[in-house]
Design a protein around this motif. Structure first.
Motif, PDB file in Angstrom:
ATOM      1  N   THR A   1     -23.401  40.694  -0.039  1.00 12.13           N
ATOM      2  CA  THR A   1     -22.475  41.695   0.514  1.00 12.13           C
ATOM      3  C   THR A   1     -21.240  41.898  -0.356  1.00 12.13           C
ATOM      4  O   THR A   1     -20.411  42.744  -0.062  1.00 12.13           O
ATOM      5  N   ARG A   2     -21.111  41.056  -1.417  1.00  9.60           N
ATOM      6  CA  ARG A   2     -20.002  41.246  -2.367  1.00  9.60           C
ATOM      7  C   ARG A   2     -20.611  41.490  -3.738  1.00  9.60           C
ATOM      8  O   ARG A   2     -21.274  40.607  -4.303  1.00  9.60           O
ATOM      9  N   LEU A   3     -20.403  42.671  -4.256  1.00 15.66           N
ATOM     10  CA  LEU A   3     -20.892  42.972  -5.609  1.00 15.66           C
ATOM     11  C   LEU A   3     -19.727  42.741  -6.569  1.00 15.66           C
ATOM     12  O   LEU A   3     -18.662  43.347  -6.409  1.00 15.66           O
ATOM     13  N   VAL A   4     -19.939  41.842  -7.535  1.00  9.89           N
ATOM     14  CA  VAL A   4     -18.865  41.449  -8.451  1.00  9.89           C
ATOM     15  C   VAL A   4     -19.244  41.913  -9.860  1.00  9.89           C
ATOM     16  O   VAL A   4     -20.238  41.432 -10.419  1.00  9.89           O
ATOM     17  N   VAL A   5     -18.463  42.849 -10.410  1.00 11.79           N
ATOM     18  CA  VAL A   5     -18.838  43.432 -11.712  1.00 11.79           C
ATOM     19  C   VAL A   5     -17.659  43.389 -12.691  1.00 11.79           C
ATOM     20  O   VAL A   5     -16.495  43.401 -12.272  1.00 11.79           O
ATOM     21  N   PRO A   6     -17.971  43.388 -13.991  1.00  9.92           N
ATOM     22  CA  PRO A   6     -16.889  43.492 -14.979  1.00  9.92           C
ATOM     23  C   PRO A   6     -16.175  44.833 -14.810  1.00  9.92           C
ATOM     24  O   PRO A   6     -16.817  45.845 -14.487  1.00  9.92           O
ATOM     25  N   ALA A   7     -14.853  44.837 -15.038  1.00 10.14           N
ATOM     26  CA  ALA A   7     -14.041  46.038 -14.780  1.00 10.14           C
ATOM     27  C   ALA A   7     -14.594  47.275 -15.495  1.00 10.14           C
ATOM     28  O   ALA A   7     -14.590  48.378 -14.940  1.00 10.14           O
ATOM     29  N   ASN A   8     -15.128  47.086 -16.716  1.00 10.53           N
ATOM     30  CA  ASN A   8     -15.601  48.261 -17.466  1.00 10.53           C
ATOM     31  C   ASN A   8     -16.886  48.864 -16.881  1.00 10.53           C
ATOM     32  O   ASN A   8     -17.272  49.968 -17.245  1.00 10.53           O
TER      33      ASN A   8
ATOM     34  N   GLN B   1     -26.885  46.556 -19.346  1.00  5.09           N
ATOM     35  CA  GLN B   1     -28.329  46.756 -19.464  1.00  5.09           C
ATOM     36  C   GLN B   1     -29.080  46.411 -18.167  1.00  5.09           C
ATOM     37  O   GLN B   1     -30.086  47.022 -17.854  1.00  5.09           O
ATOM     38  N   ILE B   2     -28.557  45.434 -17.437  1.00  3.45           N
ATOM     39  CA  ILE B   2     -29.272  44.980 -16.233  1.00  3.45           C
ATOM     40  C   ILE B   2     -28.687  45.607 -14.957  1.00  3.45           C
ATOM     41  O   ILE B   2     -29.165  45.340 -13.837  1.00  3.45           O
ATOM     42  N   LEU B   3     -27.691  46.452 -15.133  1.00  3.64           N
ATOM     43  CA  LEU B   3     -26.962  46.982 -13.973  1.00  3.64           C
ATOM     44  C   LEU B   3     -27.890  47.678 -12.961  1.00  3.64           C
ATOM     45  O   LEU B   3     -27.792  47.449 -11.752  1.00  3.64           O
ATOM     46  N   GLY B   4     -28.799  48.525 -13.464  1.00  3.47           N
ATOM     47  CA  GLY B   4     -29.690  49.268 -12.568  1.00  3.47           C
ATOM     48  C   GLY B   4     -30.515  48.331 -11.692  1.00  3.47           C
ATOM     49  O   GLY B   4     -30.582  48.473 -10.467  1.00  3.47           O
ATOM     50  N   THR B   5     -31.142  47.331 -12.326  1.00  5.72           N
ATOM     51  CA  THR B   5     -31.967  46.352 -11.583  1.00  5.72           C
ATOM     52  C   THR B   5     -31.087  45.576 -10.609  1.00  5.72           C
ATOM     53  O   THR B   5     -31.476  45.323  -9.458  1.00  5.72           O
ATOM     54  N   ALA B   6     -29.912  45.196 -11.085  1.00  5.33           N
ATOM     55  CA  ALA B   6     -29.010  44.375 -10.265  1.00  5.33           C
ATOM     56  C   ALA B   6     -28.555  45.130  -9.017  1.00  5.33           C
ATOM     57  O   ALA B   6     -28.552  44.574  -7.909  1.00  5.33           O
ATOM     58  N   ILE B   7     -28.209  46.389  -9.185  1.00  7.32           N
ATOM     59  CA  ILE B   7     -27.708  47.144  -8.022  1.00  7.32           C
ATOM     60  C   ILE B   7     -28.856  47.394  -7.032  1.00  7.32           C
ATOM     61  O   ILE B   7     -28.664  47.275  -5.817  1.00  7.32           O
ATOM     62  N   ALA B   8     -30.036  47.692  -7.544  1.00  6.85           N
ATOM     63  CA  ALA B   8     -31.185  47.898  -6.639  1.00  6.85           C
ATOM     64  C   ALA B   8     -31.425  46.624  -5.828  1.00  6.85           C
ATOM     65  O   ALA B   8     -31.599  46.670  -4.598  1.00  6.85           O
ATOM     66  N   GLY B   9     -31.412  45.469  -6.498  1.00  2.00           N
ATOM     67  CA  GLY B   9     -31.634  44.194  -5.805  1.00  2.00           C
ATOM     68  C   GLY B   9     -30.522  43.889  -4.809  1.00  2.00           C
ATOM     69  O   GLY B   9     -30.778  43.404  -3.695  1.00  2.00           O
ATOM     70  N   THR B  10     -29.301  44.189  -5.184  1.00  2.00           N
ATOM     71  CA  THR B  10     -28.166  43.891  -4.310  1.00  2.00           C
ATOM     72  C   THR B  10     -28.202  44.765  -3.054  1.00  2.00           C
ATOM     73  O   THR B  10     -28.004  44.264  -1.931  1.00  2.00           O
TER      74      THR B  10
ATOM     75  N   GLU C   1     -21.318  54.205  -8.595  1.00  2.00           N
ATOM     76  CA  GLU C   1     -22.205  55.380  -8.561  1.00  2.00           C
ATOM     77  C   GLU C   1     -23.638  54.967  -8.182  1.00  2.00           C
ATOM     78  O   GLU C   1     -24.271  55.575  -7.320  1.00  2.00           O
ATOM     79  N   LEU C   2     -24.113  53.914  -8.850  1.00  2.00           N
ATOM     80  CA  LEU C   2     -25.484  53.444  -8.574  1.00  2.00           C
ATOM     81  C   LEU C   2     -25.621  52.933  -7.140  1.00  2.00           C
ATOM     82  O   LEU C   2     -26.609  53.223  -6.447  1.00  2.00           O
ATOM     83  N   ALA C   3     -24.623  52.180  -6.686  1.00  2.00           N
ATOM     84  CA  ALA C   3     -24.680  51.627  -5.325  1.00  2.00           C
ATOM     85  C   ALA C   3     -24.731  52.756  -4.300  1.00  2.00           C
ATOM     86  O   ALA C   3     -25.535  52.727  -3.350  1.00  2.00           O
ATOM     87  N   VAL C   4     -23.906  53.767  -4.500  1.00  2.00           N
ATOM     88  CA  VAL C   4     -23.877  54.886  -3.560  1.00  2.00           C
ATOM     89  C   VAL C   4     -25.228  55.605  -3.562  1.00  2.00           C
ATOM     90  O   VAL C   4     -25.761  55.961  -2.502  1.00  2.00           O
ATOM     91  N   SER C   5     -25.819  55.786  -4.739  1.00  2.00           N
ATOM     92  CA  SER C   5     -27.094  56.516  -4.748  1.00  2.00           C
ATOM     93  C   SER C   5     -28.186  55.699  -4.049  1.00  2.00           C
ATOM     94  O   SER C   5     -29.031  56.252  -3.349  1.00  2.00           O
ATOM     95  N   HIS C   6     -28.165  54.378  -4.188  1.00  2.00           N
ATOM     96  CA  HIS C   6     -29.156  53.563  -3.457  1.00  2.00           C
ATOM     97  C   HIS C   6     -28.889  53.593  -1.947  1.00  2.00           C
ATOM     98  O   HIS C   6     -29.822  53.696  -1.143  1.00  2.00           O
ATOM     99  N   PHE C   7     -27.628  53.493  -1.558  1.00  2.88           N
ATOM    100  CA  PHE C   7     -27.294  53.532  -0.126  1.00  2.88           C
ATOM    101  C   PHE C   7     -27.709  54.872   0.486  1.00  2.88           C
ATOM    102  O   PHE C   7     -28.170  54.933   1.626  1.00  2.88           O
ATOM    103  N   ALA C   8     -27.551  55.932  -0.297  1.00  2.88           N
ATOM    104  CA  ALA C   8     -27.872  57.274   0.229  1.00  2.88           C
ATOM    105  C   ALA C   8     -29.365  57.422   0.504  1.00  2.88           C
ATOM    106  O   ALA C   8     -29.783  58.281   1.289  1.00  2.88           O
TER     107      ALA C   8
END
Ligand code: NAD
Length: 471
Positions: free
Chosen positions: A284-291, A259-268, A298-305
């Motif tokens: 600089t290290r994003l640590v996420v549950p395997a699932n 649920q918080i993934l979108g906010t978390a990736i934007a902040g990271t 995908e989200l990280a790449v779209s923000h980086f782009a």
């Protein structure tokens, strides 16, 4: 070139370097000289420490009102010159102008305001029965700073020392010394008392080392790399002089649920790319549950782009060049090691061919043993690591560093419980606002001691106990 400094600032005077040497400063975007600063040696350091020692004789006994008056002057100067200083920072470091402006107008200004207020309340003397306990200024201090946040780092050290009754010999990074010289020039024009801040230009091995080893220096406040911090601590240890060391980091951003993934990736991504990845607390290290790994990537790449790459003077730029060719080479080497060691590069942007640009990069399939997971790269590079939920804390803590971390969880109680288990000096929960009155500093290889607010002021004080000393 507008910013030509050929003299140190010692005892309230502009003094030519003993060797007359001057160092050219490079604009990392245009790759051409943008100014110069004096290049000192141990003779210059000796002069500066003597000036700081002379000023200390009286400044240690200065009244709270006198200290506040100097801090107010510094505050006025800073506020009145934010734009010029931010532009100069962008020029010599390549920091995108919006970041430089924000970082000039917020933290250092707030630090000065807080110190003025703290001095109204701070108790420099207390009693324990018939014993009096005083908190006295430690003495003339050495302030050694890096290039990445050249205004706040210098200002935090000088302002906290002055508030404590200390005097300072400061040395900015030889890579980007112009902001420091301009700031001190502005203070001087507004009547900085002589000897309170002495500024010497030059490199680490010659000038920095001479400062740390000078018998007149009673405390070393250092911000920079862990390797340099280690050698400074060793040299200071020889003389039994205390140090405050604000060093490197490899900070983890830990995401607990979808649920918080979108906010978390934007902040990271925002943190990882700030100042083109040249921020000590960068996540600089994003640590996420395997699932959640695929979704996180995908989200990280779209923000980086979406990161705008280009001229640091442009208001829309988020990613500028790195500060120097040397930093660029080092970053590229670590990025290459990631591919060699088997990580998957899932994003790399096209960057200008002139200027010290490094492509913003995202890696997945990162193992904690890889260099891209362990070394501070100091470029906009995100390493994504995953593990079963029960192993996220161990994975986040598997680092030599312990400067900062972020924890993101929809269930705040769970996020706080994870935060409690993270080995870092500064932990942000669900994007909580940075509080400049709170202690700032790292654990493990990220340093010793704390800066900011009352805690930063206390670093510059020693206890003196007087049994039977209650008046
Ligand atoms: P650096 O260690 O190379 O240099 C920092 C300063 O130390 C410079 O002024 C340099 O001239 C001086 N120096 C170098 N060798 C010295 C010696 N032997 N004795 C005395 N002084 C010496 O670091 P840098 O490349 O300028 O800065 C980047 C590093 O700073 C990164 O590791 C970053 O994480 C760290 N940093 C930490 C914080 C923090 O608050 N923890 C903040 C900003 C930067």
């Amino acid at each position: 070139m507008e910013y030509q400094f050929d003299r140190h600032y010692i005892g309230g005077n502009w003094v030519a370097p003993h060797s007359n040497a001057v160092l050219d400063v490079e604009n990392p975007f245009l790759v051409e000289a943008c100014g110069s600063a004096p290049f000192g040696d141990e003779h210059d350091v000796d002069l500066a420490v003597r000036a700081a020692s002379t000023a200390f004789e009286s400044w240690q006994h200065s009244s709270i009102a006198q200290r506040q008056q100097v801090l107010r002057m510094m505050h006025e100067v800073l506020v009145a010159n934010v734009e010029e200083l931010a532009q100069l920072w962008a020029l010599e470091v390549g920091t995108p102008i919006t970041t430089a402006r924000q970082a000039t107008s917020f933290l250092p200004v707030k630090v000065l305001e807080d110190l003025i207020t703290i001095l109204d309340e701070f108790s420099f003397s207390s009693t324990l029965g018939t014993t009096r306990v005083d908190r006295v200024a430690v003495g003339p201090v050495a302030a050694i700073t890096p290039w990445n946040y050249p205004i706040s780092q210098l200002l935090i050290k000088c302002a906290s020392a002055i508030a404590a009754g200390c005097t300072v010999v400061a040395k900015p990074s030889e890579i980007a010394p112009l902001c420091a010289f301009r700031l001190v020039q502005l203070f001087d024009k507004q009547g900085l008392p002589p000897g309170l801040i002495n500024l010497v230009g030059g490199d680490g091995p010659k000038v920095g080392d001479a400062m740390v080893k000078h018998p007149g220096i009673r405390f070393v406040s250092f911000t920079g790399s862990t390797n340099t911090g280690r050698s400074i601590a060793a040299a200071a240890g020889e003389r039994l002089v205390r140090t405050c060391l604000e060093l490197g980091g490899k900070s983890a951003s830990i995401v607990l649920d979808e649920q918080i993934l979108g906010t978390a990736i934007a902040g990271t991504v925002g943190s990882c790319s700030r100042n083109t990845g040249q921020t000590c607390t960068a996540l600089t290290r994003l640590v996420v549950p395997a699932n959640l790994l695929d979704m996180a990537c995908e989200l990280a790449v779209s923000h980086f782009a979406n990161l705008v790459i280009g001229d640091p003077r442009d208001e829309s730029t988020v990613i500028g060049p790195l500060v120097s060719a040397k930093q660029r080479e080092r970053a590229l080497e670590i990025i290459e090691s990631g591919e060699r060691q088997g990580a998957e590069k899932i994003f790399s942007a096209k960057v200008p061919t002139t200027g010290h640009f490094v492509s913003p990069t995202v890696f997945r399939n990162v193992e904690p043993t890889m260099r891209i997971a362990r070394d501070e790269i100091f470029a906009p590079v995100l390493s994504i690591l995953s593990a079963p939920e029960s192993e996220l804390v161990d994975l986040a803590n598997d680092s030599d560093y312990g400067l900062a971390a972020s924890v993101w969880g929809t269930d705040t109680a769970q996020a706080l419980s994870v935060a409690d288990q993270i080995d870092a000096g500064t932990i942000t929960v669900n994007g909580g606002a940075f509080n400049p009155a709170a202690p700032y500093g790292g654990l493990k290889q990220s340093g010793l001691g704390r800066e900011l607010g009352r805690f930063g002021l206390e670093e510059f004080l020693e206890y003196k106990t007087f049994h039977g000393g209650v008046r």
